[in-house]
Design a protein around this motif. Structure first.
Motif, PDB file in Angstrom:
ATOM      1  N   LEU A   2       0.836  -1.201   0.000  1.00  9.27           N
ATOM      2  CA  LEU A   2       0.000   0.000   0.000  1.00  9.27           C
ATOM      3  C   LEU A   2       0.871   1.251   0.000  1.00  9.27           C
ATOM      4  O   LEU A   2       2.011   1.225   0.454  1.00  9.27           O
ATOM      5  CB  LEU A   2      -0.908   0.013   1.223  1.00  9.27           C
ATOM      6  N   ILE A   3       0.288   2.335  -0.506  1.00  9.62           N
ATOM      7  CA  ILE A   3       0.954   3.636  -0.486  1.00  9.62           C
ATOM      8  C   ILE A   3      -0.075   4.670  -0.031  1.00  9.62           C
ATOM      9  O   ILE A   3      -1.257   4.557  -0.350  1.00  9.62           O
ATOM     10  CB  ILE A   3       1.527   3.991  -1.880  1.00  9.62           C
ATOM     11  N   TRP A   4       0.383   5.675   0.721  1.00 10.39           N
ATOM     12  CA  TRP A   4      -0.511   6.739   1.185  1.00 10.39           C
ATOM     13  C   TRP A   4      -0.785   7.692   0.032  1.00 10.39           C
ATOM     14  O   TRP A   4       0.123   8.216  -0.600  1.00 10.39           O
ATOM     15  CB  TRP A   4       0.106   7.503   2.354  1.00 10.39           C
ATOM     16  N   ASP A   5      -2.059   7.931  -0.235  1.00  9.85           N
ATOM     17  CA  ASP A   5      -2.491   8.852  -1.277  1.00  9.85           C
ATOM     18  C   ASP A   5      -2.900  10.156  -0.607  1.00  9.85           C
ATOM     19  O   ASP A   5      -3.883  10.196   0.139  1.00  9.85           O
ATOM     20  CB  ASP A   5      -3.668   8.232  -2.042  1.00  9.85           C
ATOM     21  N   VAL A   6      -2.149  11.234  -0.869  1.00 12.92           N
ATOM     22  CA  VAL A   6      -2.413  12.518  -0.215  1.00 12.92           C
ATOM     23  C   VAL A   6      -3.723  13.151  -0.674  1.00 12.92           C
ATOM     24  O   VAL A   6      -4.304  13.942   0.066  1.00 12.92           O
ATOM     25  CB  VAL A   6      -1.257  13.526  -0.409  1.00 12.92           C
ATOM     26  N   TYR A  27       4.698  15.673  -8.364  1.00 13.96           N
ATOM     27  CA  TYR A  27       5.414  16.568  -9.272  1.00 13.96           C
ATOM     28  C   TYR A  27       4.602  17.843  -9.518  1.00 13.96           C
ATOM     29  O   TYR A  27       5.144  18.954  -9.444  1.00 13.96           O
ATOM     30  CB  TYR A  27       5.698  15.865 -10.604  1.00 13.96           C
ATOM     31  N   LEU A  28       3.316  17.686  -9.808  1.00 19.81           N
ATOM     32  CA  LEU A  28       2.481  18.860 -10.075  1.00 19.81           C
ATOM     33  C   LEU A  28       2.423  19.790  -8.873  1.00 19.81           C
ATOM     34  O   LEU A  28       2.501  21.015  -9.022  1.00 19.81           O
ATOM     35  CB  LEU A  28       1.070  18.431 -10.486  1.00 19.81           C
ATOM     36  N   MET A  29       2.303  19.233  -7.675  1.00 20.18           N
ATOM     37  CA  MET A  29       2.217  20.066  -6.472  1.00 20.18           C
ATOM     38  C   MET A  29       3.571  20.691  -6.119  1.00 20.18           C
ATOM     39  O   MET A  29       3.658  21.899  -5.887  1.00 20.18           O
ATOM     40  CB  MET A  29       1.697  19.239  -5.294  1.00 20.18           C
ATOM     41  N   ALA A  30       4.626  19.891  -6.091  1.00 25.33           N
ATOM     42  CA  ALA A  30       5.925  20.363  -5.604  1.00 25.33           C
ATOM     43  C   ALA A  30       6.724  21.155  -6.630  1.00 25.33           C
ATOM     44  O   ALA A  30       7.480  22.053  -6.263  1.00 25.33           O
ATOM     45  CB  ALA A  30       6.761  19.171  -5.122  1.00 25.33           C
ATOM     46  N   HIS A  31       6.553  20.830  -7.918  1.00 24.00           N
ATOM     47  CA  HIS A  31       7.418  21.437  -8.927  1.00 24.00           C
ATOM     48  C   HIS A  31       6.695  22.290  -9.961  1.00 24.00           C
ATOM     49  O   HIS A  31       7.353  22.955 -10.768  1.00 24.00           O
ATOM     50  CB  HIS A  31       8.210  20.344  -9.656  1.00 24.00           C
ATOM     51  N   ARG A  32       5.360  22.311  -9.923  1.00 27.31           N
ATOM     52  CA  ARG A  32       4.611  23.105 -10.881  1.00 27.31           C
ATOM     53  C   ARG A  32       3.550  23.973 -10.214  1.00 27.31           C
ATOM     54  O   ARG A  32       2.792  24.662 -10.883  1.00 27.31           O
ATOM     55  CB  ARG A  32       3.957  22.204 -11.946  1.00 27.31           C
ATOM     56  N   ALA A  58      -6.585  18.416 -13.059  1.00 24.06           N
ATOM     57  CA  ALA A  58      -6.300  19.626 -12.296  1.00 24.06           C
ATOM     58  C   ALA A  58      -7.319  20.672 -12.736  1.00 24.06           C
ATOM     59  O   ALA A  58      -7.575  20.842 -13.933  1.00 24.06           O
ATOM     60  CB  ALA A  58      -4.888  20.121 -12.583  1.00 24.06           C
ATOM     61  N   LEU A  59      -7.901  21.341 -11.768  1.00 22.95           N
ATOM     62  CA  LEU A  59      -8.898  22.363 -12.036  1.00 22.95           C
ATOM     63  C   LEU A  59      -8.282  23.750 -11.927  1.00 22.95           C
ATOM     64  O   LEU A  59      -7.298  23.946 -11.211  1.00 22.95           O
ATOM     65  CB  LEU A  59     -10.056  22.238 -11.043  1.00 22.95           C
ATOM     66  N   PRO A 125       3.153  23.266 -17.986  1.00 28.83           N
ATOM     67  CA  PRO A 125       3.195  24.670 -17.544  1.00 28.83           C
ATOM     68  C   PRO A 125       2.968  24.792 -16.036  1.00 28.83           C
ATOM     69  O   PRO A 125       2.303  23.961 -15.425  1.00 28.83           O
ATOM     70  CB  PRO A 125       2.034  25.325 -18.307  1.00 28.83           C
ATOM     71  N   TRP A 126       3.513  25.872 -15.469  1.00 27.84           N
ATOM     72  CA  TRP A 126       3.252  26.204 -14.078  1.00 27.84           C
ATOM     73  C   TRP A 126       1.767  26.482 -13.900  1.00 27.84           C
ATOM     74  O   TRP A 126       1.121  27.006 -14.812  1.00 27.84           O
ATOM     75  CB  TRP A 126       4.042  27.446 -13.667  1.00 27.84           C
TER      76      TRP A 126
END
Length: 132
Positions: A2-6, A27-32, A58-59, A125-126
């Motif tokens: 199992l892995i924790w899904d944030v 990646y999207l949260m931390a780097h974009r 992503a909205l 893109p950011w």
């Protein structure tokens, strides 16, 4: 395993596709700069009278689809058929950005529905909060 899904705030089975999905989310949260609260995993939508699920959306700040992400397991190559499947799903979703990844290869496009064109981008893109 199992892995924790944030995003779902629970443990999920760590399949090869889930491994890719979790890496894209981080990646999207931390780097974009994509806000956690505007990312949605496995959201249902209808296509040709059939219920389908998107891997990740992503909205924008107004709650409209901004980025549609299609994740494949690392052993699945990103082919024209995979791109066509994601582009077809995106006809009903209407996200101006489309990302296809198997965790090893990544392809991102800006989609212009009015002009009926796609522009391949060098990277995701950011987050800007708008569909522009």
């Amino acid at each position: 395993m199992l892995i924790w899904d944030v995003l779902r705030r629970r443990n999920v089975v760590l399949t090869p596709e889930e491994w890719v999905r979790q890496h894209v989310v981080h990646y999207l949260m931390a780097h974009r700069g994509y806000p956690k609260g505007l990312l949605s995993l496995e959201r249902g939508h209808r296509y040709n009278q059939r219920q389908k699920r998107t891997d990740l959306i992503a909205l924008d700040a107004a709650g409209q689809p901004l980025l549609l992400v299609e994740c494949k397991r690392p052993t699945v190559p990103i082919t024209a058929a995979v791109a066509m499947q994601a582009a077809t799903y995106n006809q009903t979703i209407g996200a101006p950005l489309l990302l296809l990844t198997n965790g090893l290869q990544h392809f991102c496009w800006r989609v212009d529905f009015e002009q009926r064109t796609n522009e391949q981008l060098a990277e995701v893109p950011w987050y800007s909060g708008t569909n522009q």
